[in-house]
Design a protein around this motif. Structure first.
Motif, short mmCIF file in Angstrom:
data_model
loop_
_atom_site.label_atom_id
_atom_site.label_comp_id
_atom_site.label_asym_id
_atom_site.label_seq_id
_atom_site.Cartn_x
_atom_site.Cartn_y
_atom_site.Cartn_z
N LEU A 82 -1.50 4.45 -2.84
CA LEU A 82 -1.73 5.69 -2.28
C LEU A 82 -3.08 5.73 -1.44
O LEU A 82 -3.10 6.28 -0.17
N ASN A 83 -4.17 5.05 -1.72
CA ASN A 83 -5.30 4.86 -0.80
C ASN A 83 -5.15 4.15 0.34
O ASN A 83 -5.51 4.52 1.56
N ARG A 84 -4.10 3.32 0.27
CA ARG A 84 -3.86 2.31 1.50
C ARG A 84 -2.87 3.30 2.57
O ARG A 84 -2.88 3.18 3.87
N ILE A 85 -2.22 4.32 2.10
CA ILE A 85 -1.55 5.23 2.95
C ILE A 85 -2.36 6.37 3.67
O ILE A 85 -1.78 7.12 4.17
N GLY A 86 -3.39 6.20 3.26
CA GLY A 86 -4.40 7.25 3.38
C GLY A 86 -4.55 8.52 2.77
O GLY A 86 -5.42 9.59 3.47
N GLU A 261 -9.18 -3.52 -5.71
CA GLU A 261 -9.28 -3.03 -4.09
C GLU A 261 -10.23 -1.78 -4.33
O GLU A 261 -10.38 -0.95 -3.07
N ASN A 262 -11.08 -1.73 -5.16
CA ASN A 262 -12.14 -0.67 -5.39
C ASN A 262 -11.74 0.67 -5.29
O ASN A 262 -12.41 1.68 -4.90
N THR A 263 -10.46 0.97 -5.81
CA THR A 263 -10.08 2.33 -5.88
C THR A 263 -10.72 2.86 -7.28
O THR A 263 -10.60 2.01 -8.45
N PRO A 264 -11.02 3.88 -7.31
CA PRO A 264 -11.84 4.54 -8.39
C PRO A 264 -10.88 4.58 -9.78
O PRO A 264 -9.83 4.84 -9.35
N GLU A 414 -0.66 -3.25 -1.17
CA GLU A 414 0.38 -3.34 0.02
C GLU A 414 1.72 -3.44 -0.59
O GLU A 414 2.69 -2.81 0.06
N GLY A 415 1.92 -4.14 -1.75
CA GLY A 415 3.30 -4.23 -2.32
C GLY A 415 3.64 -2.82 -3.04
O GLY A 415 4.84 -2.86 -3.57
N GLY A 416 2.99 -1.74 -3.06
CA GLY A 416 3.46 -0.54 -3.39
C GLY A 416 3.46 0.71 -2.58
O GLY A 416 3.41 1.90 -2.79
N GLU A 417 3.41 0.29 -1.17
CA GLU A 417 3.38 1.34 -0.41
C GLU A 417 4.25 2.09 -0.06
O GLU A 417 4.51 3.52 0.01
N ASP A 418 5.53 1.54 -0.23
CA ASP A 418 7.08 2.28 -0.19
C ASP A 418 7.09 3.38 -1.28
O ASP A 418 7.46 4.47 -1.24
N LEU A 419 6.62 2.70 -2.59
CA LEU A 419 6.51 3.80 -3.69
C LEU A 419 5.52 5.00 -3.47
O LEU A 419 5.87 5.88 -3.85
N ALA A 420 4.53 4.69 -2.98
CA ALA A 420 3.32 5.63 -2.67
C ALA A 420 4.01 6.78 -1.71
O ALA A 420 3.59 7.78 -1.93
#
Length: 555
Positions: A82-86, A261-264, A414-420
């Protein structure tokens, strides 16, 4: 691929102050525990009371199998994706228990490249919360026995004591013990026993309390024994709630850590879902909802246990409502549910997969009964074939549910962006969350509703003691409490060998226990152990620490 602990040990962690500042916390609102952990002050909730909550996403799963599903891994990976997609996102999780960590299950910090860290600390003593819970529980036990020894002013019947002692370790030898042996000054002899700390009502009360005053009030209501004339004796009668809460002064505060990935991440509380309500603390989720736009939380075991309790116990207690549900599954686990031997799950078998998909379908149908939209996260294995993946998509599509392939174990966020992206789309839809039953329904009706609507049992049989306890619970004024089902996690039924989506069975409730402090009634079914034992070869056997402090064998 590196082991989980090797991946975790190679991670680059940000100082915990940097994670806290990213969330907008002031230095007065968190207390560092070393460089990579911190306790969050409950005052954050007061400061942000007027801020709208973020979107809450529940991660749940099919019934657990020996093949593994990866629910915690998915939870952590989704928060990173979720953080990767902004979008601003964080995860909330339960704290692992030492019993499973050193026993058979292993730790509970995720896996592969989707972990919360520091993994070693989280899976071991962490910030000491479980020790505080154990101490508070056993303080109450000591005060209870002392009252009996000191003339028994409360007229307690030693044969009707319901409060055992606890230990955060799997130890079958402590299930049934005799205490008070020895000299006159050594106490009153009686039978007792130990349960694992995560089964303690102190744990449940902590996870459902909204603050220290609420926690004290819950402690005061805990029923520990009955008098000779069958009246309940509470912790409040022993004037124990203040000292118990004192031991919990730090444990009541949520723990802040981070992902690879340093997500809280907030990790707080750890009740099991087969003997308790199986969700992290209410204050952890409430705090996260004020600090992030999307919060991914997790319910223990399959959706028939943790998710049902999340919807019917946790959400009403915390005043929270989920926007979306992620149901985790694997092709391997579904084939196992369909009758495939666990030693041969890597071979394509559409027949077994088709038969096992009924387990996933029933969970999806059940989630829909709570009015929350769902998506399936299919943890992908290298042995999964295109035909098998297409079959899962087809069957889920017939229920109007989308499927996202998840590869967070191997690829991290990266492997969960579609799910996100699918989860964000679900959160934009209207959620019509509603509990399965009304508070005013009778305890018997609540149990029967869960058994028939969620498990699909033909009905419920109440054993002799349970039927007597039904009347007693209503007479004592606890009939408006929700129900926490204690049931095997491996099946929708109370028989762990019945996989898939069994039909033509009944649920037998053998005992009812009022957890007045936690605020629910526990219905015990099947052979549920509140103090697990170790397997023939415990995980502890493969663990070690080197001279330089390097830990090995932890998973």
């Amino acid at each position: 691929m590196l082991s989980d602990i090797e991946i975790a040990q190679g991670a680059t962690l940000q100082p915990i102050g940097q994670i806290a500042e990213k969330l907008g916390l002031s230095q007065e609102e968190y207390s560092p525990y070393g460089h990579d952990k911190a306790k969050i002050s409950l005052s954050v909730l007061d400061r942000l009371a007027d801020k709208p909550d973020g979107k809450l996403i529940l991660t749940t799963a099919i019934n657990p199998t020996a093949a593994g599903e990866g629910k915690t891994t998915t939870n952590v990976g989704l928060s990173m994706a979720l953080n990767r997609i902004g979008v601003s996102a964080m995860t909330t999780l339960r704290e692992p228990s030492l019993g499973p960590s050193f026993g058979m299950k292993g730790g509970a910090a995720g896996g592969g490249y989707a972990q919360v860290v520091p993994m070693e600390d989280i899976n071991l003593h962490f910030t000491g919360d479980f020790h505080a819970i154990t101490s508070a529980h056993n303080l109450l036990a000591a005060l209870l026995d002392n009252s009996i020894h000191q003339g028994n002013p409360l007229n307690i019947n030693p044969k009707r004591i319901t409060w055992p002692r606890v230990l955060d370790m799997n130890d079958r030898a402590l299930r049934n013990i005799v205490i008070g042996l020895g000299k006159v000054g050594d106490g009153v002899p009686r039978e007792s026993g130990f349960e694992i700390t995560v089964a303690s009502e102190i744990m449940a009360a902590l996870c459902l309390a909204t603050g220290i005053e609420d926690l004290k009030e819950r402690f005061s209501r805990i029923i520990v024994a009955y008098t000779y004339d069958k009246q309940p004796v509470t912790a409040g009668d022993l004037d124990a709630q203040g000292s118990m809460a004192l031991l919990m002064k730090d444990a009541v505060r949520p723990n802040l850590v981070q992902t690879l990935e340093n997500t809280p991440a907030i990790i707080h509380g750890g009740p099991f879902a087969n003997i308790a309500h199986g969700n992290n603390s209410v204050v952890a989720t409430q705090t996260a909802l004020k600090l992030a736009d999307y919060v991914v939380t997790e319910a223990g075991f399959g959706a028939d246990l943790g998710a049902e309790k999340f919807f019917d116990i946790v959400c009403p207690a915390g005043g929270i409502a989920p926007s979306a549900v992620v149901v985790v599954a694997t092709v391997r686990a579904l084939k196992l549910n369909g009758g495939r031997d666990k030693k041969d799950l890597g071979t394509e078998d559409l027949e077994a997969l088709g038969a096992g998909l009924v387990n996933l379908e029933q969970h999806l149908e059940n989630v829909a009964k709570f009015g929350v939209p769902a998506v399936v996260a299919l943890n992908r294995f290298p042995t999964d074939t295109d035909a098998e993946l297409d079959l899962v998509r087809e069957r889920c599509g017939q229920l109007g549910v989308d499927v996202a392939l998840s590869e967070v174990f191997a690829k991290g966020g990266e492997g969960g962006e579609d799910l996100a992206r699918k989860v964000v789309a679900l959160c934009d839809q209207d959620s019509d969350y509603r509990p399965l039953y009304a508070p005013e329904d009778s305890i018997q009706s609540k149990i029967e509703t869960i058994a028939t609507e969620i498990y699909r049992a033909d009905g419920v049989d109440f054993a002799g003691p349970a039927r007597t306890q039904l009347a007693q619970i209503e007479a004592e004024g606890h009939g408006d409490l929700p129900v926490c089902m204690a049931k095997t996690q491996y099946s929708f039924s109370d028989d762990p060998t019945l996989l898939g989506a069994p039909r033509g069975f009944r649920i037998t409730v053998r005992e009812l226990v009022v957890n007045a402090g936690a605020g629910f009634v526990v219905a015990l079914t099947g052979d549920i152990m509140r103090m697990p034992g170790l397997p023939k070869v415990p995980a502890a056997v493969g663990m070690d620490i080197a001279e330089d402090g390097t830990i090995t064998g932890l998973s």
